[in-house]
Design a protein around this motif. Structure first.
Motif, mmCIF file in Angstrom:
data_model
loop_
_atom_site.group_PDB
_atom_site.id
_atom_site.type_symbol
_atom_site.label_atom_id
_atom_site.label_comp_id
_atom_site.label_asym_id
_atom_site.label_seq_id
_atom_site.Cartn_x
_atom_site.Cartn_y
_atom_site.Cartn_z
ATOM 1 N N GLU A 1 -2.045 0.033 -4.384
ATOM 2 C CA GLU A 1 -1.216 -1.097 -3.970
ATOM 3 C C GLU A 1 -0.275 -1.431 -5.122
ATOM 4 O O GLU A 1 -0.715 -1.543 -6.272
ATOM 5 C CB GLU A 1 -2.081 -2.310 -3.639
ATOM 6 C CG GLU A 1 -1.283 -3.540 -3.254
ATOM 7 C CD GLU A 1 -2.117 -4.802 -3.141
ATOM 8 O OE1 GLU A 1 -1.532 -5.878 -2.903
ATOM 9 O OE2 GLU A 1 -3.339 -4.712 -3.316
ATOM 10 N N GLU B 1 0.818 -1.203 0.000
ATOM 11 C CA GLU B 1 0.000 0.000 0.000
ATOM 12 C C GLU B 1 0.858 1.261 0.000
ATOM 13 O O GLU B 1 1.843 1.354 0.733
ATOM 14 C CB GLU B 1 -0.923 0.021 1.228
ATOM 15 C CG GLU B 1 -1.958 -1.099 1.261
ATOM 16 C CD GLU B 1 -3.062 -0.885 0.244
ATOM 17 O OE1 GLU B 1 -3.282 0.272 -0.170
ATOM 18 O OE2 GLU B 1 -3.705 -1.885 -0.133
ATOM 19 N N VAL B 2 0.483 2.241 -0.839
ATOM 20 C CA VAL B 2 1.177 3.533 -0.877
ATOM 21 C C VAL B 2 0.147 4.647 -1.044
ATOM 22 O O VAL B 2 -0.961 4.425 -1.543
ATOM 23 C CB VAL B 2 2.191 3.608 -2.045
ATOM 24 C CG1 VAL B 2 3.299 2.596 -1.879
ATOM 25 C CG2 VAL B 2 1.510 3.439 -3.384
ATOM 26 N N ARG B 3 0.549 5.829 -0.631
ATOM 27 C CA ARG B 3 -0.218 7.042 -0.901
ATOM 28 C C ARG B 3 0.746 8.021 -1.545
ATOM 29 O O ARG B 3 1.734 8.430 -0.927
ATOM 30 C CB ARG B 3 -0.827 7.631 0.382
ATOM 31 C CG ARG B 3 -1.723 8.834 0.127
ATOM 32 C CD ARG B 3 -2.337 9.349 1.436
ATOM 33 N NE ARG B 3 -3.179 10.510 1.209
ATOM 34 C CZ ARG B 3 -4.460 10.460 0.879
ATOM 35 N NH1 ARG B 3 -5.044 9.274 0.733
ATOM 36 N NH2 ARG B 3 -5.164 11.552 0.708
ATOM 37 N N CYS C 1 -5.885 -0.487 -7.498
ATOM 38 C CA CYS C 1 -6.644 0.510 -6.751
ATOM 39 C C CYS C 1 -8.030 -0.070 -6.431
ATOM 40 O O CYS C 1 -8.710 -0.571 -7.330
ATOM 41 C CB CYS C 1 -6.802 1.802 -7.556
ATOM 42 S SG CYS C 1 -5.243 2.629 -7.950
ATOM 43 N N GLU C 2 -8.387 -0.016 -5.165
ATOM 44 C CA GLU C 2 -9.686 -0.516 -4.699
ATOM 45 C C GLU C 2 -9.960 -1.936 -5.186
ATOM 46 O O GLU C 2 -11.055 -2.272 -5.647
ATOM 47 C CB GLU C 2 -10.808 0.433 -5.140
ATOM 48 C CG GLU C 2 -10.677 1.826 -4.534
ATOM 49 C CD GLU C 2 -11.824 2.734 -4.921
ATOM 50 O OE1 GLU C 2 -12.647 2.339 -5.765
ATOM 51 O OE2 GLU C 2 -11.911 3.839 -4.344
ATOM 52 N N ASP D 1 -5.542 5.862 -8.719
ATOM 53 C CA ASP D 1 -5.937 6.747 -7.615
ATOM 54 C C ASP D 1 -4.729 7.160 -6.779
ATOM 55 O O ASP D 1 -3.636 6.593 -6.899
ATOM 56 C CB ASP D 1 -6.961 6.048 -6.716
ATOM 57 C CG ASP D 1 -8.248 5.717 -7.452
ATOM 58 O OD1 ASP D 1 -8.598 6.452 -8.393
ATOM 59 O OD2 ASP D 1 -8.902 4.715 -7.094
ATOM 60 N N GLU D 2 -4.971 8.117 -5.893
ATOM 61 C CA GLU D 2 -3.908 8.628 -5.022
ATOM 62 C C GLU D 2 -3.397 7.554 -4.068
ATOM 63 O O GLU D 2 -2.221 7.537 -3.704
ATOM 64 C CB GLU D 2 -4.429 9.834 -4.238
ATOM 65 C CG GLU D 2 -3.394 10.522 -3.387
ATOM 66 C CD GLU D 2 -3.931 11.775 -2.736
ATOM 67 O OE1 GLU D 2 -3.137 12.491 -2.092
ATOM 68 O OE2 GLU D 2 -5.145 12.046 -2.873
ATOM 69 N N THR D 3 -4.281 6.657 -3.638
ATOM 70 C CA THR D 3 -3.898 5.533 -2.784
ATOM 71 C C THR D 3 -3.958 4.254 -3.611
ATOM 72 O O THR D 3 -4.944 4.002 -4.303
ATOM 73 C CB THR D 3 -4.838 5.413 -1.574
ATOM 74 O OG1 THR D 3 -4.773 6.633 -0.828
ATOM 75 C CG2 THR D 3 -4.431 4.260 -0.675
#
Length: 259
Positions: A70, A16-18, A91-92, A66-68
């Protein structure tokens, strides 16, 4: 260095990253394609730091990033000279980008010839006219400089050619810089469109023509040329040269044409 803040959260462990400064690299609902491709490449080389030099990449832009997210990456096969790595952004719970990178150690040359020179070389970027200074998406205005490299303006032959460079300082190695720059121009099919409408990159495949590309003052000549457009899609050839006229990247891209 906005690009470094985008890449800083990427670790060898992946997961996981942001992303930092995400909004500065957005193109519509997603990341600019060169930035998302660079994220996948950076994830690969940070996970596997002993890889040989990058030779080629195949990238599928599946869905908005997305901004967040994996980051997933794995060595698919490692031979004596060539290592092939899959690197993905999720993402999601769904894959939004999948990339397949080919890393290869140098071999003894059994074939040797240079890429053919561009026949209508535009000359030095030093005196070329600036373009897109206050136009286009924010990522383009904030991070790139573009200058005219062809006389053609408006509709016509489906080719877009510009001098391009990143605004310094970037802190990037030359290969990472080429990945970030390689998708910067609009498709050549833009010049052949009957009416204005959105365009979207679907994939991008490229070969590097050397492992240590160099240029002068950060300038690279970028060209997108539509080779065939029909039924809402364009097949594009993407090429990059350094300021001395030596080709450094050769690629293909499929583009969706809407409207």
């Amino acid at each position: 260095m906005a690009i470094q803040e985008l890449l800083d959260p990427i670790t060898a462990a992946g997961g996981e990253v942001r992303f930092g400064r995400f909004d500065e690299w957005q193109q519509g609902r997603t990341l600019y394609g060169g930035a998302s491709a660079l994220i996948a490449y950076t994830a690969a080389i940070r996970a596997f730091p002993d890889l040989p030099p990058l030779r080629a990449g195949q990238i599928a832009f599946v869905a908005p990033v997305d901004e967040t997210a994996e980051l997933r990456r794995e060595i698919v096969r490692q031979g004596r000279n060539v290592t092939q790595v899959r690197s993905e952004i999720w993402c999601e719970g769904r894959c939004t980008l999948t990339a397949f990178f080919l890393f290869g150690a140098e071999r003894e040359a059994n074939a040797r010839h240079e890429a053919a020179p561009l026949p209508d070389w535009p000359g030095s970027p030093g005196q070329a006219e600036e373009v897109m200074g206050n136009q286009g998406p924010a990522f383009l205005q904030n991070n790139f400089e573009l200058r005219r490299a062809q006389d053609q303006r408006g509709p016509g032959d489906p080719v877009v050619r510009r001098w391009a460079r990143l605004k310094p300082p970037t802190g990037l190695d030359p290969v990472s810089e080429l990945i970030l720059l390689g998708d910067v121009l609009p498709p050549g099919a833009m010049r052949a469109m009957a009416r204005p409408g959105p365009l979207s990159s679907i994939n991008w495949s490229f070969n590097l023509l050397g492992t240590a590309p160099q240029t002068s003052d950060g300038w690279w000549l970028s060209e997108n040329a539509s080779q065939h457009a029909l039924a809402g899609y364009s097949s594009e050839r993407l090429r990059l040269w350094n300021a001395d006229g030596r080709q450094v990247m050769d690629g293909l891209q499929s583009v969706a044409i809407f409207g």
